[in-house]
Write an enzyme that holds these catalytic residues in place. Sequence first.
Site, mmCIF file in Angstrom:
data_model
loop_
_atom_site.group_PDB
_atom_site.id
_atom_site.type_symbol
_atom_site.label_atom_id
_atom_site.label_comp_id
_atom_site.label_asym_id
_atom_site.label_seq_id
_atom_site.Cartn_x
_atom_site.Cartn_y
_atom_site.Cartn_z
ATOM 1 N N GLY A 21 0.791 -1.232 0.000
ATOM 2 C CA GLY A 21 0.000 0.000 0.000
ATOM 3 C C GLY A 21 0.821 1.279 0.000
ATOM 4 O O GLY A 21 1.887 1.386 -0.626
ATOM 5 N N ILE A 22 0.317 2.263 0.736
ATOM 6 C CA ILE A 22 0.911 3.604 0.746
ATOM 7 C C ILE A 22 2.316 3.574 1.348
ATOM 8 O O ILE A 22 3.215 4.285 0.887
ATOM 9 C CB ILE A 22 -0.020 4.558 1.538
ATOM 10 C CG1 ILE A 22 -1.372 4.686 0.806
ATOM 11 C CG2 ILE A 22 0.623 5.926 1.722
ATOM 12 C CD1 ILE A 22 -2.477 5.308 1.646
ATOM 13 N N TYR A 171 -11.827 3.452 14.026
ATOM 14 C CA TYR A 171 -10.803 3.903 13.070
ATOM 15 C C TYR A 171 -10.744 5.437 13.059
ATOM 16 O O TYR A 171 -9.656 6.028 13.141
ATOM 17 C CB TYR A 171 -11.136 3.367 11.680
ATOM 18 C CG TYR A 171 -10.190 3.851 10.598
ATOM 19 C CD1 TYR A 171 -8.897 3.356 10.502
ATOM 20 C CD2 TYR A 171 -10.590 4.825 9.681
ATOM 21 C CE1 TYR A 171 -8.021 3.802 9.509
ATOM 22 C CE2 TYR A 171 -9.721 5.275 8.690
ATOM 23 C CZ TYR A 171 -8.441 4.763 8.605
ATOM 24 O OH TYR A 171 -7.574 5.215 7.644
HETATM 25 N N1 LIG Z 1 -6.169 3.732 1.772
HETATM 26 C C1 LIG Z 1 -6.797 4.856 2.045
HETATM 27 O O1 LIG Z 1 -7.719 5.272 1.320
HETATM 28 C C2 LIG Z 1 -6.402 5.661 3.253
HETATM 29 C C3 LIG Z 1 -7.118 6.846 3.494
HETATM 30 C C4 LIG Z 1 -6.776 7.610 4.604
HETATM 31 C C5 LIG Z 1 -5.737 7.205 5.421
HETATM 32 N N2 LIG Z 1 -5.072 6.051 5.180
HETATM 33 C C6 LIG Z 1 -3.984 5.666 6.088
HETATM 34 O O2 LIG Z 1 -2.849 5.290 5.341
HETATM 35 C C7 LIG Z 1 -2.028 4.393 6.101
HETATM 36 C C8 LIG Z 1 -1.597 3.233 5.229
HETATM 37 O O3 LIG Z 1 -2.760 2.523 4.841
HETATM 38 P P1 LIG Z 1 -2.898 1.698 3.473
HETATM 39 O O4 LIG Z 1 -4.135 2.174 2.834
HETATM 40 O O5 LIG Z 1 -1.627 1.680 2.737
HETATM 41 O O6 LIG Z 1 -3.229 0.253 4.081
HETATM 42 P P2 LIG Z 1 -2.651 -1.219 3.786
HETATM 43 O O7 LIG Z 1 -2.405 -1.418 2.351
HETATM 44 O O8 LIG Z 1 -3.611 -2.128 4.486
HETATM 45 O O9 LIG Z 1 -1.254 -1.192 4.542
HETATM 46 C C9 LIG Z 1 -1.207 -1.174 5.946
HETATM 47 C C10 LIG Z 1 0.188 -1.563 6.378
HETATM 48 O O10 LIG Z 1 0.206 -1.597 7.828
HETATM 49 C C11 LIG Z 1 0.815 -2.808 8.233
HETATM 50 N N3 LIG Z 1 0.348 -3.272 9.542
HETATM 51 C C12 LIG Z 1 -0.935 -3.472 9.932
HETATM 52 N N4 LIG Z 1 -0.950 -3.966 11.193
HETATM 53 C C13 LIG Z 1 0.340 -4.081 11.593
HETATM 54 C C14 LIG Z 1 0.965 -4.552 12.775
HETATM 55 N N5 LIG Z 1 0.248 -5.023 13.826
HETATM 56 N N6 LIG Z 1 2.307 -4.537 12.838
HETATM 57 C C15 LIG Z 1 3.048 -4.106 11.794
HETATM 58 N N7 LIG Z 1 2.524 -3.653 10.633
HETATM 59 C C16 LIG Z 1 1.177 -3.649 10.541
HETATM 60 C C17 LIG Z 1 0.427 -3.797 7.142
HETATM 61 O O11 LIG Z 1 1.295 -4.906 7.210
HETATM 62 P P3 LIG Z 1 0.823 -6.391 6.779
HETATM 63 O O12 LIG Z 1 1.230 -6.526 5.344
HETATM 64 O O13 LIG Z 1 1.605 -7.255 7.694
HETATM 65 O O14 LIG Z 1 -0.651 -6.477 6.994
HETATM 66 C C18 LIG Z 1 0.593 -2.951 5.901
HETATM 67 O O15 LIG Z 1 1.940 -2.910 5.482
HETATM 68 C C19 LIG Z 1 -2.875 3.998 7.305
HETATM 69 O O16 LIG Z 1 -2.428 4.708 8.445
HETATM 70 C C20 LIG Z 1 -4.274 4.439 6.930
HETATM 71 O O17 LIG Z 1 -5.058 4.778 8.067
HETATM 72 C C21 LIG Z 1 -5.381 5.265 4.105
#
Ligand SMILES: NC(=O)c1ccc[n+]([C@@H]2O[C@H](COP(=O)([O-])OP(=O)(O)OC[C@H]3O[C@@H](n4cnc5c(N)ncnc54)[C@H](OP(=O)(O)O)[C@@H]3O)[C@@H](O)[C@H]2O)c1
Length: 289
Positions: A21-22, A171
């Site tokens: 992801g991001i 969340y």
């Molecule tokens: N996507 C959106 O539209 C959006 C919008 C607003 C804000 N955000 C924010 O952007 C950030 C990144 O999100 P994303 O969309 O890229 O999500 P994502 O693709 O689900 O990636 C989340 C990452 O966090 C890791 N993670 C989760 N639980 C963990 C743990 N217990 N220990 C270590 N690593 C852990 C995951 O690792 P694993 O591979 O091990 O699961 C993954 O690498 C987050 O803070 C989210 O709140 C996202």
Amino acid sequence: MTPDNGTMNGTICLVTGASRGIGKATAIGLARSGARVAIVSRDRKRGEAARNEIQNAAGNRSVELFLADLSSQESIRNLAAAVANRLPALHVLVNNAGIIMAERRLNADGHEMTFAVNHLAYFSLTHHLLNLLKKGAPARIVNVSSEAHRRAPLDLDNLQGEKLYRGLEAYACSKLANILFTHHLAERLAGTGITVNCLHPGVIETGLLEDYVGEMNRVIRWVRPLLRPFFGDAETGAGCSLYLAASPDLSGVTGKYFIRQREARSSSRSHDKVLAGRLWEESCRLTAI
Ligand SMILES: NC(=O)c1ccc[n+]([C@@H]2O[C@H](COP(=O)([O-])OP(=O)(O)OC[C@H]3O[C@@H](n4cnc5c(N)ncnc54)[C@H](OP(=O)(O)O)[C@@H]3O)[C@@H](O)[C@H]2O)c1
């Protein structure tokens, strides 16, 4: 936006949640600009695959993997010790890892998982890495929050969903906590050469929502193809993190919230200093800091 090649030579960065992801796109952008990048993943196989992909995409071998479960305070303390052992200083910390949990689940520390990963991990990892950031000063902390914070009914007596738990509300509260933490930390770090800012990355197609199990997920599976045109890709999502991590325009800028590389006004609650102070105290208690 990716910083230009070579502009971050000599800079040491750490990105959490970089297995996909991001976070992975952020790590690629930083490595591409010449930075030495440490990534954190909770799973060795996924972490090694991501490290290889980041190295290849960026054409930079200086990408190191650290393993940690960011829901666990013990694992965070061990991570910070391993990072301090390995890296001489830290110039950029990107707190990015995040989850959404439909059901209330407690971890081994007895903390609710969404609050633990999305807020307590940002809070405690930052604290445990402060000495390393001071060595790297001028240094930057980047906290990935969300526009979802505007819907947060943050109740300090229900921080961990003890009284009532709804996944999306939990969340949203954790994302409001990211901004309250940023504001309070910026004040505490005044004069240290360490700045801290936070951001909304946009609505980005990643695994975040896919992992969100429950009613919403069933709905999302149906409407997802219709929503796809409105979602950005991970690279777009990383743009604001990279801007806050690297842009010379932001030298000395601290305690701010950004959307699409522009300063934005977060909710009025996120500016509540009493709330921020009480959240800080409670976070210290829960993380034994
Ligand atoms: N996507 C959106 O539209 C959006 C919008 C607003 C804000 N955000 C924010 O952007 C950030 C990144 O999100 P994303 O969309 O890229 O999500 P994502 O693709 O689900 O990636 C989340 C990452 O966090 C890791 N993670 C989760 N639980 C963990 C743990 N217990 N220990 C270590 N690593 C852990 C995951 O690792 P694993 O591979 O091990 O699961 C993954 O690498 C987050 O803070 C989210 O709140 C996202």
